[in-house]
Write a protein that holds these residues in place. Sequence first.
Motif, mmCIF file in Angstrom:
data_model
loop_
_atom_site.group_PDB
_atom_site.id
_atom_site.type_symbol
_atom_site.label_atom_id
_atom_site.label_comp_id
_atom_site.label_asym_id
_atom_site.label_seq_id
_atom_site.Cartn_x
_atom_site.Cartn_y
_atom_site.Cartn_z
ATOM 1 N N ALA A 104 -90.229 -2.019 68.936
ATOM 2 C CA ALA A 104 -90.512 -2.034 67.503
ATOM 3 C C ALA A 104 -90.071 -3.352 66.878
ATOM 4 C CB ALA A 104 -89.805 -0.853 66.829
ATOM 5 N N ARG A 105 -88.904 -3.860 67.284
ATOM 6 C CA ARG A 105 -88.429 -5.146 66.753
ATOM 7 C C ARG A 105 -89.419 -6.268 67.068
ATOM 8 N NH1 ARG A 105 -84.003 -7.891 70.252
ATOM 9 N NH2 ARG A 105 -85.918 -8.028 71.481
ATOM 10 N N ASP A 106 -89.853 -6.336 68.320
ATOM 11 C CA ASP A 106 -90.790 -7.394 68.709
ATOM 12 C C ASP A 106 -92.103 -7.282 67.938
ATOM 13 O OD1 ASP A 106 -88.861 -8.193 70.478
ATOM 14 O OD2 ASP A 106 -89.795 -7.281 72.240
ATOM 15 N N ALA A 107 -92.558 -6.045 67.706
ATOM 16 C CA ALA A 107 -93.815 -5.855 66.970
ATOM 17 C C ALA A 107 -93.682 -6.321 65.525
ATOM 18 C CB ALA A 107 -94.233 -4.385 67.023
ATOM 19 N N MET A 108 -92.558 -6.022 64.890
ATOM 20 C CA MET A 108 -92.374 -6.429 63.492
ATOM 21 C C MET A 108 -92.203 -7.926 63.363
ATOM 22 S SD MET A 108 -90.123 -3.345 61.751
ATOM 23 C CE MET A 108 -88.924 -3.144 63.064
ATOM 24 N N LEU A 109 -91.472 -8.544 64.259
ATOM 25 C CA LEU A 109 -91.290 -9.987 64.188
ATOM 26 C C LEU A 109 -92.598 -10.723 64.478
ATOM 27 C CD1 LEU A 109 -87.799 -10.443 65.905
ATOM 28 C CD2 LEU A 109 -88.348 -10.473 63.471
ATOM 29 N N ALA A 110 -93.422 -10.172 65.356
ATOM 30 C CA ALA A 110 -94.722 -10.797 65.639
ATOM 31 C C ALA A 110 -95.660 -10.655 64.449
ATOM 32 C CB ALA A 110 -95.355 -10.169 66.884
ATOM 33 N N HIS A 111 -95.568 -9.514 63.735
ATOM 34 C CA HIS A 111 -96.447 -9.271 62.598
ATOM 35 C C HIS A 111 -95.995 -10.033 61.359
ATOM 36 C CE1 HIS A 111 -99.207 -7.190 59.955
ATOM 37 N NE2 HIS A 111 -98.210 -6.746 59.213
ATOM 38 N N ASN A 112 -94.691 -10.143 61.168
ATOM 39 C CA ASN A 112 -94.143 -10.792 59.983
ATOM 40 C C ASN A 112 -92.941 -11.626 60.388
ATOM 41 O OD1 ASN A 112 -93.537 -11.555 57.389
ATOM 42 N ND2 ASN A 112 -92.840 -9.530 56.720
ATOM 43 N N SER A 131 -90.096 4.762 64.090
ATOM 44 C CA SER A 131 -91.219 4.156 63.370
ATOM 45 C C SER A 131 -90.889 2.715 63.030
ATOM 46 C CB SER A 131 -91.528 4.929 62.079
ATOM 47 O OG SER A 131 -91.756 6.296 62.345
ATOM 48 N N ASP A 132 -91.924 1.883 62.999
ATOM 49 C CA ASP A 132 -91.738 0.482 62.627
ATOM 50 C C ASP A 132 -92.784 0.081 61.600
ATOM 51 O OD1 ASP A 132 -94.167 -0.820 63.896
ATOM 52 O OD2 ASP A 132 -93.269 0.042 65.692
ATOM 53 N N GLU A 133 -92.657 -1.122 61.075
ATOM 54 C CA GLU A 133 -93.573 -1.672 60.089
ATOM 55 C C GLU A 133 -94.295 -2.882 60.650
ATOM 56 O OE1 GLU A 133 -91.115 -2.475 56.710
ATOM 57 O OE2 GLU A 133 -91.041 -0.379 56.060
ATOM 58 N N GLY A 134 -94.621 -2.820 61.917
ATOM 59 C CA GLY A 134 -95.311 -3.923 62.571
ATOM 60 C C GLY A 134 -96.796 -3.903 62.303
ATOM 61 N N GLY A 135 -97.523 -4.639 63.130
ATOM 62 C CA GLY A 135 -98.967 -4.741 62.954
ATOM 63 C C GLY A 135 -99.755 -3.584 63.505
ATOM 64 N N GLY A 136 -99.094 -2.600 64.110
ATOM 65 C CA GLY A 136 -99.808 -1.468 64.669
ATOM 66 C C GLY A 136 -100.375 -1.748 66.051
ATOM 67 N N THR A 169 -98.723 -4.815 79.373
ATOM 68 C CA THR A 169 -98.014 -5.413 78.245
ATOM 69 C C THR A 169 -98.956 -6.325 77.494
ATOM 70 O OG1 THR A 169 -96.132 -6.789 77.593
ATOM 71 C CG2 THR A 169 -97.176 -7.313 79.694
ATOM 72 N N THR A 170 -98.751 -6.420 76.180
ATOM 73 C CA THR A 170 -99.520 -7.328 75.343
ATOM 74 C C THR A 170 -98.733 -8.593 75.031
ATOM 75 O OG1 THR A 170 -98.716 -6.187 73.358
ATOM 76 C CG2 THR A 170 -100.808 -5.441 74.288
ATOM 77 N N LYS A 171 -97.518 -8.680 75.576
ATOM 78 C CA LYS A 171 -96.703 -9.864 75.323
ATOM 79 C C LYS A 171 -97.155 -11.017 76.209
ATOM 80 C CE LYS A 171 -92.666 -7.081 74.051
ATOM 81 N NZ LYS A 171 -91.249 -6.755 74.344
ATOM 82 N N GLU A 172 -96.668 -12.219 75.847
ATOM 83 C CA GLU A 172 -97.016 -13.394 76.614
ATOM 84 C C GLU A 172 -96.420 -13.316 78.017
ATOM 85 O OE1 GLU A 172 -95.785 -16.813 74.508
ATOM 86 O OE2 GLU A 172 -96.797 -16.271 72.653
ATOM 87 N N VAL A 173 -97.002 -14.112 78.920
ATOM 88 C CA VAL A 173 -96.517 -14.133 80.295
ATOM 89 C C VAL A 173 -95.052 -14.580 80.303
ATOM 90 C CG1 VAL A 173 -96.818 -15.174 82.554
ATOM 91 C CG2 VAL A 173 -98.822 -14.614 81.162
#
Length: 791
Positions: A538-546, A584-589, A604-608
Amino acid sequence: MASSPILDNPTRTAALIAGVITLAAAALILAVVGSLVAAAGFFAVGIIAAGMVFAWRLLTPQHAGEARAVDWEFTRAVAQASSDAVAITDRAGRLVCANDAYEALFAGFPTPPGLPLDNDGVALLGNAGRIAWREGNGVVRNLQVGVHRVCARITRAGDEGDMLVWRFSVTEEQDVAASTEALIEGATGDRLGGAGVMAALICPDGRVRAANRVLAQRALGGGERLEGRDFARLLITDSRGLVRFEREGLDGTPLRVVQIPFMDSEDAPVLVALLDDEDSAPAIGASASAHVRSLVSLMPFGMALVDREGKFLQMNDAFIRAAGVEPKAPPLYPGDLVVREDKAAVADAIRRFAGGATHSSDMAVRLKSHPDEPVALTIAGARGLGDAAVLLSLKDNSEESRLKREVAQATKMQAVGQLAGGVAHDFNNILTAIIGHCDLMMMRHSPGDSDYDDIQQIRTNSNRAASLTRQLLAFSRQQTLRPQTLQLPDVVAEVSNLLKRLMGEQIRLDVTHGRNLGAVRADPGQLEQVVVNLAVNARDAMLAHNPGGGGTLTIQTKSVTATEVRAMASDILPVADYTALVVSDEGGGIPPEILPKIFEPFFTTKEVGKGTGLGLSTVYGIVKQSGGWIFAESKPGQGATFTMYLPVHAAGTVSRVPASRPSPKPVEMWGTGTILLVEDEGMVRAVAERALTRQGYTVMTAENGEAALELLDRNGRPDLLISDVVMPTMDGPTMVRHARDRYPDLPIIFMSGYAEEQLRRSIDLDNVAFLPKPFSVQQLAEAARDVLVGR
């Protein structure tokens, strides 16, 4: 002063001036010539000429440049009074006027015929406009504008017929099917029955939606209802093509089946009327073919009739859906349905059956509509059906294909899980040797030594690798669990401080707990890993989104009763009482196409280099092995929510989650006695032998079970037997059974890279201890000491 009406008209003014000039000229002639007759004649001729000019001007039409100007404000006011959408175009095709209803219907002021219709609608509207220019009027019905069905009427107008008036009226659709259903089941249906008409409304899948009482009585013979029954199964056809009720048998009264397609829609029901046809005795031919075609159209599975030339005669709705046929442009030949490679085989089979083959044949073909999924096409010869010579049957196996894909995916996941477990086992052997040698080397070096830090770094990285193998085992649901009865809020509280450090300054942590939470039974350490993995994702998703603002991570525990689960109507979650953990998080979904794959291993959707793809698969494995369920919900741009359901554990007392601190080292690990060590991996055997020897034990080693039994024969009973589980030739449990036959009280320690729970289900031995790999020198010494001193 009011102006004279004569002078107001330019034509009359010109005529008056001409008369005055003529009179003056006549007076001049009288004065010069002196002849009254000559002057009167000249005056008469002038008057006649002026009258002719006046008449010519009256009878001559005005020029185009002198046409009256159109008052568009008045025209638009008239158009506003109409509830229809009205627009006016000129000869150049430009929109010159439109009312508000037009703007509302078409979301603006597009110029007809270029309106937001489908391609056919624009073409039909353009053709009607050309007809209106030519004949004065044009009409187009059943145009689809959004959710509305519209009728367009075009009229040529204007003083010179140089404009078109477009009027669009919205057609109010009625639920004709519902009205027909009410009529059939009500008094109207009874009146039809009294007149000898049995009526039914048939759904597209061939099942009865409504039927009048006389039809139900004849078809079932009792008070049962026909609704929901397969209509085709109520009828039978004899060898002459006569249709009868199945209940009445071949001795029943023949029936005439009449289809009434009263609605123009693919998914619309069909009205069917059945009449007693006692006098009919049709020969095998056209009449029988008509009956069969009626039955074919009602079949719930895909059927089609083909003539002797190989052309389609009929396709029912189920065949159209299964073959992916466009109803407005049906194919001419069956070969047009399949890919190019299958055309010849289909054509040959149809030609063979049309020529006299009597048996049926199934062949696998690939349809153009979905060429990646072969389907079964059944071909059979047809006799006595008029023009029909071949009967085709095509099964709509889209649902079956979906289930096959899901089973294949589940099988693949199971195979990957088994592979992951095997890889983890081999890695654990290697890591056991690495960690063991590090421990032995650290015994010879002090913290101030130059090599001590390097050895410590190797050991730290080995432990990190060990955690990766635990994730593999968690995914394959083969990790060792130490379940306890506990409360979820205690688990969350235990990792809250860690989560605050992991989240950083940009992420706010919001933790709430519900009331009356039921206790659950699970491994607290594994549940902590679940919470941490979900929080980090969730942290990674929120930081990537905002990146600049972060967001809020919400962790909630709540009670979910069996009543609430039943209200969910879930096909997966069994009805029971649960304690739920919601993250729950507030990322990009999560995009919809990715959401079904998130629990797959190594996805994974993260970078290599920034993600292993094992985080969520580990979470899934831990939750499932703990007897729970986990679901993910997300909408793009609105964050993601993970909900874990663990069943409430009714029995037992709740254990407090111990603080995460290392176990205290025993004061004295020195021991005495003889230990038989059995291990097929040479590097693991060497480390374990050195470690136990340094603790004061006498160690005998064997590379497999047979060698161990030979040592027992030569040297007698040892004080302790430590053995690997999985070994070639003879595995550990088999060897231990033989040893226990000789020495029933022999202490046993099994060591393995597989999970203890997995092994205990296959090992029917009592009083055995288990040491999971990878282990350190200290852990091996502690295990030996605990067994030998009877702890």
